[in-house]
Design a protein around this motif. Structure first.
Motif, short mmCIF file in Angstrom:
data_model
loop_
_atom_site.label_atom_id
_atom_site.label_comp_id
_atom_site.label_asym_id
_atom_site.label_seq_id
_atom_site.Cartn_x
_atom_site.Cartn_y
_atom_site.Cartn_z
N LEU A 27 2.13 -5.77 -3.39
CA LEU A 27 1.47 -5.92 -4.70
C LEU A 27 0.09 -6.53 -4.55
O LEU A 27 -0.85 -6.16 -5.28
N SER A 28 -0.06 -7.45 -3.63
CA SER A 28 -1.35 -8.09 -3.42
C SER A 28 -2.38 -7.10 -2.90
O SER A 28 -3.54 -7.08 -3.36
N LEU A 29 -1.99 -6.24 -1.96
CA LEU A 29 -2.92 -5.24 -1.44
C LEU A 29 -3.33 -4.24 -2.52
O LEU A 29 -4.49 -3.83 -2.60
N TRP A 30 -2.35 -3.87 -3.36
CA TRP A 30 -2.66 -2.91 -4.42
C TRP A 30 -3.55 -3.53 -5.50
O TRP A 30 -4.44 -2.86 -6.03
N ALA A 31 -3.29 -4.78 -5.83
CA ALA A 31 -4.06 -5.45 -6.88
C ALA A 31 -5.50 -5.73 -6.45
O ALA A 31 -6.41 -5.75 -7.28
N VAL A 42 -0.07 -12.47 7.00
CA VAL A 42 -0.04 -11.70 8.25
C VAL A 42 0.40 -10.27 8.00
O VAL A 42 -0.16 -9.31 8.54
N LEU A 43 1.41 -10.09 7.15
CA LEU A 43 1.93 -8.77 6.86
C LEU A 43 0.86 -7.90 6.20
O LEU A 43 0.74 -6.71 6.49
N GLU A 44 0.10 -8.50 5.30
CA GLU A 44 -0.97 -7.75 4.64
C GLU A 44 -1.98 -7.23 5.67
O GLU A 44 -2.41 -6.07 5.61
#
Length: 461
Positions: free
Chosen positions: A9-13, A343-345
């Motif tokens: 969600l953070s990457l998309w936002a 880290v995953l992002e």
């Protein structure tokens, strides 16, 4: 909420920041992958070059130790000594050669249009080159000269009167394989009848003077060592060798072979050198080393610059998310899970960049690397072509010409590489890219998360 879902969600936002990070990773991946691919391609080309010439060792006159033209006297070695060297366990097969003046007699004539009276040979004079195995001569090994009919002179023909003549000389005299030629020796009296065992083609023009013997290549005759030496002034009993070629079983056995040869020959090696074709390899691979160093430097400069940009982006993103981190920590989220989310992002973006780069980086690297190598190879070839040999009968030392600078024949600079992506290359790029991303992520995230939720929220941005 699961931190994996939060990462997505953070990457998309934050699409803008995600695209900028992706572009940075893509540049890093392409440059690092290009450097690795070029290193791999040039390494394979260098290994092929070493295989093609590395197993051949030449015993030849060391021109750098010779005096001026007035003092020039070529050294020679007894055939028995060369045979002992050829019996070393590292040797697969070998050949040696000796030369002398010879005269065509009877109806046979030299090819017209060649250098006039080269080396004082006079009418009908030619050079008889005695060889043990003509297939090992440099021009035949490289493919420059090719066999047209008949067969090569071999060790089995050592004491036979067998000849290998050039195609133009054969046509001039209507000679075919199996025909006989009478040759007269250097003393003008000793004669011998030889059989044409093979006819070969030398691509050099008739008018070109052989750089070593000064005669037309169309009139060069190769003969069995025993047959031609019988025409010489010393006869069969004292055969002398001016050069020899040893084909080794393994290119890595060069040092062992050289040690054995020096032990056997001893002082007889004075005036000779054992050339393991290192110069040929260097001449062929010079352009490869040049583009490898250029690609490696560009790779690391771009990787470091990309890492710096990535670190700034991540550091800015972490600072912008201080409030988010503070709220999550206050709700009981563990710091380790927040760092794992960050880290995953980065890993997701890095994997995407690696996948995209692997699709077009090999083709891009092939085109760019080939263009760069073509320029380097062309420049190297021009430099080799500009080298002028010393005047006939001179070592070149009195003219300021270094004999060691003489280009090696049939060792053209390599001008082509083949880029291929294998799993090891992809893994190396992935490790470097993800490593840069993790380092750029963990350090700023840890500096924020070491604070308490109260401090994070009250301190603000």
């Amino acid at each position: 909420m699961n931190f994996v879902k939060r990462a997505g969600l953070s990457l998309w936002a934050r699409k803008g920041r995600t695209l900028i990070t992706l572009a940075t990773f893509l540049v890093i991946s392409v440059m690092v992958l290009a450097g690795i691919l070029i290193n791999g391609a040039t390494a394979r080309a260098e290994q092929d070059a070493k295989r093609s010439v590395g197993a051949e060792v030449n015993l030849d006159v060391d021109m750098s130790r010779m005096g001026n033209a007035a003092q020039l006297q070529a050294p020679s070695m007894d055939v028995a000594t060369v045979d002992k060297i050829g019996s070393l366990p590292q040797v697969q097969k070998y050949t040696y050669s000796m030369w002398d003046r010879a005269l065509l007699t009877g109806r046979n004539k030299l090819v017209d249009g060649g250098p006039k009276d080269a080396m004082g040979l006079g009418p009908g004079g030619t050079i008889g080159m005695g060889v043990l195995d003509s297939s090992l001569l440099p021009d035949f090994r490289s493919g420059k000269s090719t066999l047209v009919s008949g067969g090569h002179i071999t060790a089995a023909d050592k004491d036979k009167k067998q000849l290998l003549i050039e195609e133009r000389l054969a046509k001039r005299n209507d000679l075919e394989v199996g025909d006989r030629i009478t040759l007269t020796g250097n003393d003008g009296k000793t004669t011998g009848e030889f059989t044409v065992g093979g006819i070969y083609r030398d691509p050099r023009p008739t008018t070109d003077a052989d750089p070593e013997y000064g005669i037309s290549p169309a009139n060069m005759i190769h003969g069995s060592v025993g047959g031609l030496s019988a025409l010489g002034s010393e006869g069969n009993a004292q055969r002398k060798v001016g050069r020899a070629t040893f084909l080794l079983k393994d290119a890595d056995a060069q040092n062992a072979f050289k040690s054995g040869a020096k032990r056997i020959a001893g002082s007889a090696l004075a005036g000779f050198k054992l050339d393991a074709n290192d110069k040929a390899v260097q001449q062929m691979t010079g352009p490869l080393k040049s583009i490898r160093s250029t690609a490696t430097l560009a790779m690391w400069l771009m990787a470091l610059a990309g890492a710096a940009v990535l670190a700034l982006l991540v550091n800015l993103a972490v600072k912008q998310r201080r409030t988010e981190y503070g709220v999550l920590l206050a709700m009981g989220e563990k710091k380790s899970r927040l760092i794992a989310q960050q880290v995953l992002e980065i890993v997701i973006v890095a994997v995407l960049a690696l996948g995209v780069s692997s699709l077009f980086a090999p083709q891009l690297t092939q085109s760019a690397g080939q263009a760069l190598l073509g320029k380097e190879a062309s420049a190297a070839a021009q430099k080799l072509d500009s080298w002028k040999p010393p005047a006939l009968g001179s070592t070149g030392l009195d003219q300021g010409i270094d004999p060691d600078d003489r280009p090696v024949e049939n060792a053209d600079p390599i001008g082509e590489i083949t880029v291929a992506l294998d799993p090891a290359d992809f893994a190396a790029v992935g490790a470097i890219g993800i490593g840069i991303g993790l380092l750029a992520t963990v350090v700023p995230a840890a500096s924020v998360l070491r604070l308490s939720p109260r401090t994070i929220l009250t301190k603000g941005k």
